[in-house]
Design a protein around this motif. Structure first.
Motif, mmCIF file in Angstrom:
data_model
loop_
_atom_site.group_PDB
_atom_site.id
_atom_site.type_symbol
_atom_site.label_atom_id
_atom_site.label_comp_id
_atom_site.label_asym_id
_atom_site.label_seq_id
_atom_site.Cartn_x
_atom_site.Cartn_y
_atom_site.Cartn_z
ATOM 1 N N PHE A 36 47.144 36.063 48.270
ATOM 2 C CA PHE A 36 46.372 37.232 47.871
ATOM 3 C C PHE A 36 44.963 37.116 48.437
ATOM 4 N N ASN A 39 40.039 40.135 47.273
ATOM 5 C CA ASN A 39 40.002 41.324 46.423
ATOM 6 C C ASN A 39 41.231 41.417 45.509
ATOM 7 N N GLY A 40 42.105 40.433 45.555
ATOM 8 C CA GLY A 40 43.300 40.413 44.719
ATOM 9 C C GLY A 40 44.500 41.119 45.322
ATOM 10 N N ARG A 41 44.352 41.707 46.506
ATOM 11 C CA ARG A 41 45.457 42.430 47.132
ATOM 12 C C ARG A 41 46.391 41.476 47.865
ATOM 13 N N THR A 61 49.738 41.911 42.564
ATOM 14 C CA THR A 61 48.324 41.635 42.778
ATOM 15 C C THR A 61 47.968 40.292 42.170
ATOM 16 N N GLY A 62 46.921 39.717 42.679
ATOM 17 C CA GLY A 62 46.397 38.457 42.165
ATOM 18 C C GLY A 62 44.962 38.672 41.719
ATOM 19 N N GLY A 63 44.336 37.635 41.205
ATOM 20 C CA GLY A 63 42.943 37.734 40.785
ATOM 21 C C GLY A 63 42.000 37.679 41.973
ATOM 22 N N SER A 64 40.834 38.293 41.833
ATOM 23 C CA SER A 64 39.852 38.236 42.906
ATOM 24 C C SER A 64 39.142 36.880 42.871
#
Length: 92
Positions: A36, A39-41, A61-64
């Motif tokens: 990811f 930006n978490g994308r 999604t993941g964490g930023s």
């Protein structure tokens, strides 16, 4: 650093759980079998030693995070793979 390659054989570097492109720019963090971006994308899925973009995984999604700086790589490209998926966007 561990080597990872894109579907088309572009070398990437892995340091800890962070993945860097050839110029040393962070392209994302590894979470399970996925990478990811900061930006978490979703960037791509790791399959063996390859990072591939799979549209079926792109809804996750993941964490930023704040990306760190990495060193560039002098690794040579390897042959492309017939693995299922597309070439991921590794521009960072």
């Amino acid at each position: 650093m561990t080597n990872l390659y894109t579907k088309n054989g572009v070398p990437l570097n892995v340091r800890g759980n962070e993945v860097f492109n050839q110029s040393g720019r962070s392209i994302g963090r590894i979470s399970g079998s996925k990478v990811f971006g900061s930006n978490g994308r979703y960037v791509g899925t790791i399959d063996g030693d390859r990072l591939v973009y799979r549209s079926t995984d792109s809804a996750t999604t993941g964490g930023s995070f704040a990306p760190s700086a990495g060193a560039g790589t002098a690794s040579a490209p390897v042959a492309g793979s017939a693995i299922w998926g597309e070439e991921p966007d590794i521009s960072g």
